[in-house]
Every structure is written in structure tokens, then in C-alpha cells.
Design a protein around this motif. Sequence first.
Motif, PDB file in Angstrom:
ATOM      1  N   VAL A 367      -7.459  -0.338  -4.102  1.00 51.13           N
ATOM      2  CA  VAL A 367      -5.806  -0.419  -3.589  1.00 51.13           C
ATOM      3  C   VAL A 367      -4.949  -0.195  -5.063  1.00 51.13           C
ATOM      4  O   VAL A 367      -3.710   0.308  -4.709  1.00 51.13           O
ATOM      5  N   GLU A 368      -5.509  -0.770  -6.218  1.00 52.43           N
ATOM      6  CA  GLU A 368      -4.732  -0.344  -7.539  1.00 52.43           C
ATOM      7  C   GLU A 368      -4.230   1.258  -7.422  1.00 52.43           C
ATOM      8  O   GLU A 368      -3.356   1.580  -7.877  1.00 52.43           O
ATOM      9  N   THR A 369      -5.386   1.943  -7.363  1.00 51.03           N
ATOM     10  CA  THR A 369      -5.057   3.448  -7.445  1.00 51.03           C
ATOM     11  C   THR A 369      -4.234   4.027  -6.443  1.00 51.03           C
ATOM     12  O   THR A 369      -3.411   4.757  -6.686  1.00 51.03           O
ATOM     13  N   GLU A 370      -4.462   3.328  -5.274  1.00 52.48           N
ATOM     14  CA  GLU A 370      -3.692   3.963  -4.066  1.00 52.48           C
ATOM     15  C   GLU A 370      -2.073   3.620  -4.262  1.00 52.48           C
ATOM     16  O   GLU A 370      -1.249   4.540  -3.960  1.00 52.48           O
ATOM     17  N   VAL A 371      -1.802   2.438  -4.992  1.00 53.17           N
ATOM     18  CA  VAL A 371      -0.236   2.061  -4.832  1.00 53.17           C
ATOM     19  C   VAL A 371       0.173   3.040  -5.944  1.00 53.17           C
ATOM     20  O   VAL A 371       1.280   3.422  -5.772  1.00 53.17           O
ATOM     21  N   HIS A 638       1.172 -11.678  -4.499  1.00 54.70           N
ATOM     22  CA  HIS A 638       1.158 -11.438  -5.592  1.00 54.70           C
ATOM     23  C   HIS A 638      -0.047 -11.225  -6.522  1.00 54.70           C
ATOM     24  O   HIS A 638      -0.387 -11.569  -7.567  1.00 54.70           O
ATOM     25  N   TYR A 639      -1.044 -10.504  -5.718  1.00 56.87           N
ATOM     26  CA  TYR A 639      -2.397 -10.222  -6.170  1.00 56.87           C
ATOM     27  C   TYR A 639      -2.230  -8.957  -6.799  1.00 56.87           C
ATOM     28  O   TYR A 639      -1.521  -8.084  -6.334  1.00 56.87           O
ATOM     29  N   PRO A 640      -3.331  -8.646  -7.483  1.00 61.40           N
ATOM     30  CA  PRO A 640      -3.278  -7.150  -7.858  1.00 61.40           C
ATOM     31  C   PRO A 640      -3.135  -6.003  -7.051  1.00 61.40           C
ATOM     32  O   PRO A 640      -3.847  -6.390  -6.075  1.00 61.40           O
ATOM     33  N   PRO A 641      -2.390  -4.895  -7.493  1.00 57.45           N
ATOM     34  CA  PRO A 641      -1.862  -4.761  -8.501  1.00 57.45           C
ATOM     35  C   PRO A 641      -0.159  -5.233  -8.550  1.00 57.45           C
ATOM     36  O   PRO A 641       0.506  -4.637  -9.555  1.00 57.45           O
ATOM     37  N   PHE A 642       0.324  -6.119  -7.850  1.00 57.91           N
ATOM     38  CA  PHE A 642       1.391  -6.636  -7.871  1.00 57.91           C
ATOM     39  C   PHE A 642       1.529  -7.779  -8.753  1.00 57.91           C
ATOM     40  O   PHE A 642       2.782  -8.427  -8.764  1.00 57.91           O
ATOM     41  N   GLY A 643       0.552  -8.498  -9.218  1.00 57.85           N
ATOM     42  CA  GLY A 643       0.503  -9.649 -10.198  1.00 57.85           C
ATOM     43  C   GLY A 643      -0.781  -9.331 -10.941  1.00 57.85           C
ATOM     44  O   GLY A 643      -1.584  -8.448 -10.554  1.00 57.85           O
ATOM     45  N   ARG A 644      -0.916 -10.101 -11.881  1.00 60.82           N
ATOM     46  CA  ARG A 644      -2.112 -10.135 -12.756  1.00 60.82           C
ATOM     47  C   ARG A 644      -2.892 -11.224 -12.711  1.00 60.82           C
ATOM     48  O   ARG A 644      -2.397 -12.148 -12.513  1.00 60.82           O
ATOM     49  N   LEU A 645      -4.360 -10.971 -12.904  1.00 60.04           N
ATOM     50  CA  LEU A 645      -5.210 -12.193 -12.866  1.00 60.04           C
ATOM     51  C   LEU A 645      -6.124 -12.425 -14.172  1.00 60.04           C
ATOM     52  O   LEU A 645      -6.296 -11.353 -14.804  1.00 60.04           O
ATOM     53  N   ALA A 646      -6.429 -13.500 -14.524  1.00 57.91           N
ATOM     54  CA  ALA A 646      -7.368 -13.574 -15.660  1.00 57.91           C
ATOM     55  C   ALA A 646      -8.041 -14.840 -14.954  1.00 57.91           C
ATOM     56  O   ALA A 646      -7.751 -15.634 -14.477  1.00 57.91           O
ATOM     57  N   SER A 647      -9.464 -14.955 -15.416  1.00 56.29           N
ATOM     58  CA  SER A 647     -10.248 -16.093 -15.063  1.00 56.29           C
ATOM     59  C   SER A 647     -11.111 -16.623 -16.178  1.00 56.29           C
ATOM     60  O   SER A 647     -11.400 -15.890 -17.217  1.00 56.29           O
ATOM     61  N   LEU A 648     -10.900 -17.995 -16.049  1.00 55.62           N
ATOM     62  CA  LEU A 648     -11.635 -18.712 -17.447  1.00 55.62           C
ATOM     63  C   LEU A 648     -12.782 -19.407 -16.841  1.00 55.62           C
ATOM     64  O   LEU A 648     -12.825 -20.254 -15.507  1.00 55.62           O
TER      65      LEU A 648
END
Length: 736
Positions: A367-371, A638-648
Motif C-alpha cells: 500500500v505504501e508503494t501504491e500510494v 492514520h495508519y502507514p503510509p498516512f501516519g508513522r508507527l513504532a513498536s516497543l
Amino acid sequence: MRSEPLPLLHPAPAFVDVLVPVALDQAYSYRVPRDLDLKPGDLVCVPLGAREATGVVWADNIEVRPGLHNRLKEVAEKLDLPPLKPELRHFVDWVSNYTLSPRGMVLRMALRMGEHLGPARERVGVRLAAGAPPPKRMTPARARVLAHLADGLARGKSDVAHAAGVSPGVIDGLVDDGVLDTLVLPPEPVARPPDPDFTAPDFTPDQRAAADTLRATAAKGGYGVTLLDGVTGSGKTQVYFEAVAEIVRRGRQALVLLPEIALTSQFLDRFAERFGVRPAEWHSLLSPRLRARTWSAVASGEVSVIVGARSALFLPYADLGLIIVDEEHDGAYKQEDGARYHARDMAVVRARGADIPIVLVSATPSVETEVNARRGRYARLHLPERFGGAALPGIEPIDLRTEGPPRGRFIAPRLAEAVKTAIERGEQALLFLNRRGYAPLTLCRACGFRLACPNCDAWLVDHRFRRRLVCHHCGFAMPPPAQCPQCQAAESFVAVGPGVERLEQEAAELFPGSRILVLSSDLVETLERLRQELDDVAAGRFDLIIGTQLVAKGHHFPKLNLVGVVDADLGLANGDPRAAERTFQLLHQVIGRAGREEGRGIGYLQTHQPEHPVMRALIAADRDAFYTSEIDLREKTHYPPFGRLASLLVSAGDRPTAEGYARRLAAIAPRSDEVRVLGPAEAPLAVVRGRHRFRLLVKSPRNFDLSAYLREWMAVAPKRKGNLKLEVDVDPQSFL
Ligand SMILES: [Zn+2]
Ligand SMILES: [Zn+2]
């Protein structure tokens, strides 16, 4: 190995910073011996604690605190290897900065050149001795050897013995008689040079246009991303080979990344058909010696095309001119241990740093590449048709709520009928189920007790072919117990749900006499065996293939016309934000195996939810509809690629320690209006290998510097004692 002494330019002792490939961020300072001239990028050997390590000069002429001068150790030697170029050093810094992996750990990937950098084993060659008399005694074996060497050229001793069909002793005898000379041959090259004009491809007009565009892109050079977008079987590989050929013509280097290099013998063959030779390979299965030689050959520019797994991205290319990322959507590009990075994304970063073109290839882009393609940030090259006019498979749903299989069975009557017909017609069928083993769950009929892993929050999977119950998370395995550990009932266990092994049992009953092959990664004994089995399938030596996602990738099976997806819903319900995307990609890809040659492919989807957007898009063959709805959903949430995520991920040997630390960590998160910290929550897989796990999820807007935020946070994180572990994953792909 020590380099030649150079005229002394700086009489005062000089100091350099050396980065060593260990899990540390900072470089160490060393004194430079007077006879060494060191520049950033040079590979050196330095003392590190009680041992010596290979490191890279990261900065020269550094200022050293007064008083430290005399306590610094000296660089032991400079290695006789090409220096790491600034482009690669910046890349190491960039990846470390972005992923929060220690710089030394990222450098380690660039220095993975094998353990044996010593001289290669000598190759002994033989040739006719000048002016030698004919042998005193002539035998048929000796005659064959002499015939092979009649042109006077030198050849490897074992090669001659093999070609002439004689034992090495025959050759030794001729050497003793003075008829042959021995000599030391140079080592064999890692790969022979590809010939860009070995064969001329036979293209359709669409393919020709795409190939011309890519070749022009490669010739022009400079950074730019192209998405090569085409259905399975549209000839994408042959098209991007033209860009590779252009790079080879220009004497530069091309890197082709594949998600699973171990399964790509067909790719290597296709490369050989186009270029006359196989390319050099880079992956974890290389022997240490071949690894060392390949690393050096890449660094010296001797190798022009490298085909590799994600780690090939960190090689020290002498003159990289092009990167191809094939199957760019594949989850295998994310490295999940050590330095956590996504090889596709980092490949784009490396291409930008090296100012070269990069081509992302997929039938089902991420989806990131398609966007990025829809917004014009990436150029899109579209290959609309299958090669030779073959049609894409039609897809029919089988609604498990109304026409499912009988109880205890997993193949619906309509699918069974279709498979039977295909086999009777002499065609192949594939039943796809992305689950290894016999059954995912084993329970006691008498008391309901379920066999679970003692180390993980997971059920044991029955692997009946190997007579083992196995945990897929930690590898724990045990023989099936004779009686129930809870109620002591004997022979009370029943298998619940299907795996590929159970499906094979059912298929053997449904299609008696058919030749069935189960393909599953846990059944792979050796790479050669797997390559052989895939070749056997391609040659039509099996009627029915039952496989996991191992069969979804890249294989070309000419006789395969029917694909049945046994449980299309399997990947949808695991709480992963990419679940829909992944399911769509996997099923699209596996059904795309059908009908690539005959053009009569058909796919069956066994599903409980034929109205799900993923199933609807697959059935209607409407890829754009899927992307449009998925992109819309990501944008709203707001999930990628429209927002960024990190996980701890916090883990510890006991639950309170892990939970307590995760709570303290959440409490000290730097305040920001733009960042949301979710959790801590117990991870979906709450225990793995005896470690209790808690997760925090960090969300930010797209253009926010999430890495800087995390670094600020980690700098004030409470000290971790004992076996407590904190793993940071920027752009996570896994949420278990
Ligand atoms: Zn029981
Ligand atoms: Zn386990």
C-alpha cells in the motif's frame, strides 16, 4: 597485509575513530602507528578488549582529550581491502539513526565477509610439458588425458580427470613421467561476467515499451524510483533484465534483491538464459569461503550483478548503478532480529544516497508503494497482460457456510470435483493452505485439555510426518504423549483444524492413485532437494501439490491450471493493521500460479466471508478497488503510509517485571501534541520462550521525526536490570 610505509606527513601521533561491528553506537579512538596512513573508510584490525576485531576508520585527525593520549591503544594493521566508500558509511549512519539500531550492529551487516579472509585453497593445474616426449607407456586412459590437453592450455587437474573419466592417479603418473607440468591456477572467479547481448528477448509491444523505458532510466542514471507493476506471468523479470543489461554494458554493478533467495533456482536459470551465465549470489547459505570471495569481488568491482537476500543491500559495491527490488511487497524484506530494518525502504534510501535509479517490482504492490505511485512520487510502468496472451485465472468463491465440506473434512465437494477433473485431464492442481504440520491444535476428547507449549502462549502443532508436536514460536518439540496429562485418558487426543499434512491425507482418499507432493518449509531437508522437487513439479511429475506460502513465490509451473485456497480467511483475523493487504497479496499471488501457460487457469476460494472487501476484490479481479478501499481506510485511521508507527516490546522472565517496566516507560514518554502512545498492553503472544511480553505502540503523523522522538525517550528510559529486554521497532510489520 601491512601496507607499504608512506612518507610521514604528520610527525605528531595521529588518532582515528574506528567503528567496530559490535552492538555499540559509538566509535573507539585509536592511536595510528607512524608508518600507517589511514583515511576514513579504511579497514583495520584493532585490539578490542582481549581480542582483535576488524573495524572501519570512521573519522581521522580526531581531537583526543589531553591525558588520554598515552592510554589509547594502537591500530594493529591496515587490511589490504578496498576502503568503505563514503556512500556506504553514510548509509550505515542513516540506517542506524532511523532504526535506532546501534551503528556497530549495522556496520556488521556491511562487514559480513566471512571468517576466512586467508588465501584461497590452491587450485592445481596441469598442461603439456614443453618439448616433452610421448609417454613411454601409452594406455587408453592416458590417451584421453593427452587428448584433452592437446591444445597446450592449462586446466584444473580435477577438471581434466573428470572430463577424461580417469582417476587423478593417471594424471599424477603422467606428471611423474615428465609428460605433464603442474602449476598453480588463479582462483576461479565468483561468477563469470554476464553477457548483456547473449540473447535478444522476444517482447510484446507493451513489454518492449516498458523495457525501453527502464533501459533509458538505467542509462541516464541519477536517483528515481520506478514501480514495475504487472500481473503474475506478464514478464516483469525479462523486462527489468534489460535495465540490468544496460548497467552491465556500462561496466557498473546491479543489485537484484529477492525476498527468499533460497527458492530462486528458476530465477537463476532465467538469468542464465538471458546473460549466458548465472549471477553471483549473496545469502545466508553461502559457505564462509565463498562469502569472503564474493564480498571481495563486489568491493573490487569484479562482480557486476549480485542477486541477493536483504543483507546484500549492505555490501561494499565498487560502483553500484542500479537496484531492483523484486516482489517488493514481500514481508520477508523486514528483518525482525538484530538491526530491525525494512530492506525495500532502506534500498530506496541507499539508491538516493548513491544517486542511482531503483526499480520496485510487484503484481500486488505494498500500500505504501501504491500510494507513492498514485501521488506521482514514483513513476509507474504498467504491464497489463500475461505473456503470450494467456488470461488471468477466473476466481470462484466457495461459501463455507452453505457448501462446505462434510464434518472433519476440509475440501468442499465442488473443489474436490474440480481437482478430480483437472487431474483426469492430465493437468496439475494446487491446494493452498498456509499452515504447516498436520493440525494446529490437539485436544483431549475426554476432558478438553489442550496441548500447549511449556515456554510460550501457543498451542503445539501436530507434525505427524515427523511424529512430533512442535511449537512454531520457540521450536519446542515432543513426541505425542500416550495419555492425557490432565485426565490420564489413553489415546484420547484428537486433531482440531487442518494443516497441509492433514490435507494430504484427505486428498489421498479423495484422489486415489494421484501423485501428491506436500511442499512446506519444515519438510525441506536441503536446498538442493527443494530445488529438485520444484523442478519435478514444473516437469509435471506430480498431479497435486499441497503447499504453504512456500509455493506462492515466484515459481513457474506450466501444467498448473487450478488453485484451491482451502482457508482464504486464515490471515484476516489477527489484529494486524496490514492483515487485509497481506491476505490480498498472498491469495492473488498464489492463484496467479494457475494457467500461466495454457491460459485456462481457475482459482477457488473457500471462505466464510465472501462479502469481505479482500474476497470481493479477488473474485471481481478488481485490484484497484481493493487498493482504493484500503488506502481510504489507512488514511482515515492514520495508519502507514498516512501516519508513522513504532513498536516497543518489553519482555522479562516474569509478568510483573515486564508489565512494571512497560508502565514506567509509558509514564515518562516525552510529551508531544503529535504523538500518541498506546498501551502498554499484553502482547497477543503473551509469552514466548518463557518471556512475558508487553507492547507499546507509538503513532505519529507522517512527516514527524519519530526516530528523534524515540531516541529522546530511550535516553531517559529507566535502567534495565536482569533479563529485562526492550526492543524498539520503527515501522513495525509484526504486532504479535
Ligand atoms: Zn484429558
Ligand atoms: Zn514455544
